[in-house]
Design an enzyme around this catalytic site. Structure first.
Site, PDB file in Angstrom:
ATOM      1  N   SER A  52     -32.403  25.725 -14.379  1.00  0.00           N
ATOM      2  CA  SER A  52     -31.052  26.465 -14.888  1.00  0.00           C
ATOM      3  C   SER A  52     -30.145  26.503 -15.670  1.00  0.00           C
ATOM      4  O   SER A  52     -29.144  27.836 -15.937  1.00  0.00           O
ATOM      5  CB  SER A  52     -30.141  25.209 -13.708  1.00  0.00           C
ATOM      6  OG  SER A  52     -29.931  23.973 -14.857  1.00  0.00           O
TER       7      SER A  52
ATOM      8  N   LYS B  65     -24.499  22.261 -18.342  1.00  0.00           N
ATOM      9  CA  LYS B  65     -24.497  23.758 -17.692  1.00  0.00           C
ATOM     10  C   LYS B  65     -23.099  24.022 -19.341  1.00  0.00           C
ATOM     11  O   LYS B  65     -23.024  23.339 -19.741  1.00  0.00           O
ATOM     12  CB  LYS B  65     -23.402  23.564 -16.737  1.00  0.00           C
ATOM     13  CG  LYS B  65     -24.800  22.835 -15.165  1.00  0.00           C
ATOM     14  CD  LYS B  65     -25.470  24.251 -15.381  1.00  0.00           C
ATOM     15  CE  LYS B  65     -25.919  23.291 -13.656  1.00  0.00           C
ATOM     16  NZ  LYS B  65     -27.205  22.905 -14.024  1.00  0.00           N
TER      17      LYS B  65
END
Length: 200
Positions: A121, A159
């Site tokens: 990601s 993230k």
């Protein structure tokens, strides 16, 4: 890590002083406690111990000499020779240098832990599956920081962090993946990424 007998005495004195008093000794107290005549000698020992990662100091705060925790010492003392620069474009002339690169260049005096990355990601940040990230243990973050976030008390994710009103956007750096939106009350910051290491 080899230190001199006198450096060991300075280190032990500071440790026991902090344990007894709850604050760091001044240079004068170190000099008096170890029967040293010169404050310059104390300063030299403190500086040498700092360079070896055994002490940390904040120059803008009095009584700021702190003994580095043993866990931090192991990562701070890792050092590799930096032999020069390598071209990733046009070739460069090969010139060997005598520099070194230390983990403390990344870590500094912060409390840091490492995590191995699972998934892609964050691949547009060049953080991919199998990489190791160095994470500073903090509970707050700035907009856009790459963080380790605990979501809903049970799931952790790596993230970019953005606050949008009453919710948080956890943004992947991968165009194929959608952001994660979570109520701010259900997100806890566990750390902020300082660097990445990859093994081949």
């Amino acid at each position: 890590m080899s230190i001199t007998r006198r450096q060991k005495e300075v280190l032990d004195f500071i440790s026991s002083f902090v344990e007894r008093n709850g604050y760091s000794p001044s240079f004068e107290e170190i000099a008096h406690g170890l029967s040293l005549r010169s404050l310059a000698t104390v300063h030299k020992h403190i500086t040498n111990l700092q360079e070896k990662g055994l002490l940390q100091r904040e120059h803008n705060r009095s009584r700021s000499i702190d003994v580095t925790p043993p866990r931090s010492q192991s990562i701070h003392n890792s050092e590799l020779p930096l032999l020069g620069r390598i071209a990733a474009g046009q070739p460069l002339e090969a010139v060997e240098t005598t520099e070194s690169i230390s983990m403390s260049d990344i870590v500094g005096n912060r409390e840091v832990f490492a995590l191995q990355v699972r998934g892609d990601s964050m691949r547009d940040e060049h953080i991919v599956d199998g990489d190791y990230v160095f994470v500073e243990r903090v509970s707050t973050a700035h907009e856009g920081d790459i963080v380790v976030a605990l979501v809903r008390g049970s799931e952790t994710t790596l993230k970019r962090y953005y606050v949008e009103g009453a919710r948080v956007r956890l943004q992947p750096s991968n165009a194929e993946m959608a952001p994660i939106y979570v109520p701010a009350s259900q997100v806890a910051i566990q750390g902020r990424v300082l660097g990445v290491m990859r093994k081949y």
